[in-house]
Design a protein around this motif. Structure first.
Motif, PDB file in Angstrom:
ATOM      1  N   LYS A  19       0.871  -1.185  -0.124  1.00  0.00           N
ATOM      2  CA  LYS A  19       0.068  -0.014   0.004  1.00  0.00           C
ATOM      3  C   LYS A  19       0.825   1.354  -0.074  1.00  0.00           C
ATOM      4  O   LYS A  19       0.534   2.376  -0.578  1.00  0.00           O
ATOM      5  CB  LYS A  19      -0.807   0.020   1.412  1.00  0.00           C
ATOM      6  CG  LYS A  19      -1.962  -0.829   1.212  1.00  0.00           C
ATOM      7  CD  LYS A  19      -2.920  -0.591   2.429  1.00  0.00           C
ATOM      8  CE  LYS A  19      -4.016  -1.706   2.706  1.00  0.00           C
ATOM      9  NZ  LYS A  19      -4.798  -1.313   3.904  1.00  0.00           N
ATOM     10  N   GLU A  47      -7.260  -2.216  14.494  1.00  0.00           N
ATOM     11  CA  GLU A  47      -8.152  -1.982  13.680  1.00  0.00           C
ATOM     12  C   GLU A  47      -9.516  -2.578  14.208  1.00  0.00           C
ATOM     13  O   GLU A  47      -9.973  -3.547  13.727  1.00  0.00           O
ATOM     14  CB  GLU A  47      -7.940  -2.436  12.144  1.00  0.00           C
ATOM     15  CG  GLU A  47      -6.733  -1.620  11.740  1.00  0.00           C
ATOM     16  CD  GLU A  47      -6.399  -2.291  10.277  1.00  0.00           C
ATOM     17  OE1 GLU A  47      -7.500  -2.572   9.556  1.00  0.00           O
ATOM     18  OE2 GLU A  47      -5.191  -1.970   9.902  1.00  0.00           O
ATOM     19  N   SER A  76      -8.842  -1.283   2.974  1.00  0.00           N
ATOM     20  CA  SER A  76      -9.362  -1.620   1.867  1.00  0.00           C
ATOM     21  C   SER A  76      -9.403  -3.145   1.976  1.00  0.00           C
ATOM     22  O   SER A  76      -9.245  -3.736   3.113  1.00  0.00           O
ATOM     23  CB  SER A  76      -8.276  -1.657   0.714  1.00  0.00           C
ATOM     24  OG  SER A  76      -7.042  -1.692   1.107  1.00  0.00           O
ATOM     25  N   GLY A  77     -10.093  -3.892   0.947  1.00  0.00           N
ATOM     26  CA  GLY A  77     -10.567  -5.329   1.106  1.00  0.00           C
ATOM     27  C   GLY A  77     -11.243  -5.798  -0.066  1.00  0.00           C
ATOM     28  O   GLY A  77     -11.610  -5.028  -0.879  1.00  0.00           O
ATOM     29  N   ALA A  92      -7.443  -8.687   5.477  1.00  0.00           N
ATOM     30  CA  ALA A  92      -6.054  -9.028   5.894  1.00  0.00           C
ATOM     31  C   ALA A  92      -6.043 -10.094   6.857  1.00  0.00           C
ATOM     32  O   ALA A  92      -5.276 -11.194   6.906  1.00  0.00           O
ATOM     33  CB  ALA A  92      -5.416  -7.849   6.469  1.00  0.00           C
ATOM     34  N   PHE A 132     -13.056  -5.027  -5.181  1.00  0.00           N
ATOM     35  CA  PHE A 132     -12.055  -4.516  -4.207  1.00  0.00           C
ATOM     36  C   PHE A 132     -12.726  -3.129  -3.977  1.00  0.00           C
ATOM     37  O   PHE A 132     -13.002  -2.300  -4.684  1.00  0.00           O
ATOM     38  CB  PHE A 132     -10.782  -4.192  -4.918  1.00  0.00           C
ATOM     39  CG  PHE A 132      -9.658  -5.424  -4.866  1.00  0.00           C
ATOM     40  CD1 PHE A 132      -9.378  -6.062  -3.683  1.00  0.00           C
ATOM     41  CD2 PHE A 132      -8.890  -5.999  -6.008  1.00  0.00           C
ATOM     42  CE1 PHE A 132      -8.345  -7.054  -3.485  1.00  0.00           C
ATOM     43  CE2 PHE A 132      -7.955  -6.811  -5.870  1.00  0.00           C
ATOM     44  CZ  PHE A 132      -7.944  -7.390  -4.440  1.00  0.00           C
ATOM     45  N   TYR A 168      -4.538  -9.888  -2.599  1.00  0.00           N
ATOM     46  CA  TYR A 168      -5.118 -10.955  -3.618  1.00  0.00           C
ATOM     47  C   TYR A 168      -5.205 -10.411  -5.016  1.00  0.00           C
ATOM     48  O   TYR A 168      -5.736 -11.144  -5.792  1.00  0.00           O
ATOM     49  CB  TYR A 168      -6.478 -10.627  -3.072  1.00  0.00           C
ATOM     50  CG  TYR A 168      -7.139 -11.451  -1.484  1.00  0.00           C
ATOM     51  CD1 TYR A 168      -6.526 -10.555  -0.451  1.00  0.00           C
ATOM     52  CD2 TYR A 168      -7.742 -12.322  -1.431  1.00  0.00           C
ATOM     53  CE1 TYR A 168      -6.723 -10.829   0.735  1.00  0.00           C
ATOM     54  CE2 TYR A 168      -8.166 -12.690  -0.206  1.00  0.00           C
ATOM     55  CZ  TYR A 168      -7.749 -12.041   0.743  1.00  0.00           C
ATOM     56  OH  TYR A 168      -7.846 -12.401   2.267  1.00  0.00           O
ATOM     57  N   LYS A 189      -2.403  -1.118 -13.288  1.00  0.00           N
ATOM     58  CA  LYS A 189      -3.237  -1.264 -12.283  1.00  0.00           C
ATOM     59  C   LYS A 189      -3.561   0.177 -11.541  1.00  0.00           C
ATOM     60  O   LYS A 189      -4.917   0.219 -11.297  1.00  0.00           O
ATOM     61  CB  LYS A 189      -2.625  -2.069 -11.203  1.00  0.00           C
ATOM     62  CG  LYS A 189      -3.326  -2.263 -10.056  1.00  0.00           C
ATOM     63  CD  LYS A 189      -2.974  -3.199  -8.904  1.00  0.00           C
ATOM     64  CE  LYS A 189      -3.544  -2.880  -7.496  1.00  0.00           C
ATOM     65  NZ  LYS A 189      -2.868  -3.610  -6.295  1.00  0.00           N
TER      66      LYS A 189
HETATM   67  P1  IMP Z   1      -6.088  -3.395   5.617  1.00  0.00           P
HETATM   68  O1  IMP Z   1      -6.762  -2.415   4.907  1.00  0.00           O
HETATM   69  O2  IMP Z   1      -4.786  -3.250   6.059  1.00  0.00           O
HETATM   70  O3  IMP Z   1      -7.101  -4.171   6.627  1.00  0.00           O
HETATM   71  O4  IMP Z   1      -5.723  -4.580   4.510  1.00  0.00           O
HETATM   72  C1  IMP Z   1      -6.688  -4.696   3.489  1.00  0.00           C
HETATM   73  C2  IMP Z   1      -6.132  -6.161   2.846  1.00  0.00           C
HETATM   74  O5  IMP Z   1      -6.969  -6.028   1.427  1.00  0.00           O
HETATM   75  C3  IMP Z   1      -4.745  -6.083   2.138  1.00  0.00           C
HETATM   76  O6  IMP Z   1      -3.894  -6.545   3.219  1.00  0.00           O
HETATM   77  C4  IMP Z   1      -4.751  -7.058   1.040  1.00  0.00           C
HETATM   78  O7  IMP Z   1      -4.737  -8.299   1.289  1.00  0.00           O
HETATM   79  C5  IMP Z   1      -6.214  -6.637   0.233  1.00  0.00           C
HETATM   80  N1  IMP Z   1      -6.073  -5.495  -0.587  1.00  0.00           N
HETATM   81  C6  IMP Z   1      -6.232  -4.280  -0.566  1.00  0.00           C
HETATM   82  N2  IMP Z   1      -5.889  -3.723  -1.360  1.00  0.00           N
HETATM   83  C7  IMP Z   1      -5.647  -4.652  -2.411  1.00  0.00           C
HETATM   84  C8  IMP Z   1      -5.029  -4.559  -3.662  1.00  0.00           C
HETATM   85  O8  IMP Z   1      -4.666  -3.522  -4.579  1.00  0.00           O
HETATM   86  N3  IMP Z   1      -4.637  -5.647  -4.058  1.00  0.00           N
HETATM   87  C9  IMP Z   1      -4.735  -6.778  -3.570  1.00  0.00           C
HETATM   88  N4  IMP Z   1      -5.023  -6.975  -2.359  1.00  0.00           N
HETATM   89  C10 IMP Z   1      -5.581  -5.822  -1.698  1.00  0.00           C
END
Ligand code: IMP
Length: 207
Positions: A19, A47, A76-77, A92, A132, A168, A189
């Motif tokens: 990220k 979180e 994100s997710g 995550a 996503f 992912y 992307k």
């Molecule tokens: P958090 O926002 O740190 O809770 O983690 C969100 C999780 O969503 C990430 O660790 C990734 O596994 C997944 N994720 C979020 N954005 C993307 C992306 O652009 N590509 C692939 N996986 C993503």
């Protein structure tokens, strides 16, 4: 009216290297000096929210108040239609794994396999559509926040394809594309991702 963001140091309130890399690239043209929460030694807050917005806010405010600088967080997710939107805010967490005799870590192949296993249980006709979602929160040290959301729709493929990106990406083929996010050059992307859409909303409001 939302406050604007003046050029200068901006904390990327994330300890996720993928990220931080993507947000730094997206910020490139706007005269900001991104510095990651990890590089500043800022703690990673729990979180505890149940929505992307709550978690993004927790992370951005923790960094902004600790560093005394504006901070940008991303929560994100992946929302899988056939799984009622799971894993969602727990995306995550689905990768959490205790390595043999080692520390806790994240195993993305295990997480992608878990999603695929649940789709397989539904059967060969399972709806493979997914999205996503990215919520960005900008927090100022005085506690003001602004939220921006972006989505990217697509289809889940199996087996995983590609080695670029993170998380992912190898199983996510965005709508209208033949490559997964992990097979695309990063610039491709960045033009269509959930993070790019959220970022466009942030840029329109703050710069
Ligand atoms: P958090 O926002 O740190 O809770 O983690 C969100 C999780 O969503 C990430 O660790 C990734 O596994 C997944 N994720 C979020 N954005 C993307 C992306 O652009 N590509 C692939 N996986 C993503």
């Amino acid at each position: 009216m939302t406050r604007t963001l003046a050029p200068g140091r901006l904390v990327i309130a994330s300890h996720n290297a993928g990220k931080v890399r993507e947000i730094t690239a997206l910020l490139g043209p706007y005269g900001m000096e991104p510095v990651s929460a990890g590089a500043l030694g800022l703690p990673e807050p729990a979180e505890t929210g149940t929505t992307f917005a709550e978690n993004a806010r927790i992370k951005a405010l923790a960094s902004a108040t600790a560093a005394g600088l504006p901070a940008l967080a991303d929560d994100s997710g992946l929302e899988v239609s056939a799984l009622g939107g799971r894993p969602g805010v727990y995306t995550a967490d689905w990768a959490e794994r205790q390595w043999f005799e080692g520390p806790k870590g994240r195993d993305w192949y295990m997480a992608m396999g878990k999603v695929e296993g649940l789709l397989a249980q539904i059967g060969p006709d399972a709806d493979r559509s997914a999205a996503f979602v990215c919520t960005l929160c900008l927090a100022w040290p005085d506690g003001e926040t602004a939220l921006f959301e972006g989505r990217a729709g697509g289809t889940l493929v199996w087996p995983p394809r590609g080695t670029l990106g993170f998380g992912y990406d190898p199983v996510f083929q965005p709508l209208g594309a033949t490559l997964t996010f992990a097979e695309m050059p990063p610039a491709e992307k960045h033009a269509i991702s959930h993070r790019a859409h959220a970022f466009a909303a942030l840029v329109a409001a703050l710069f």
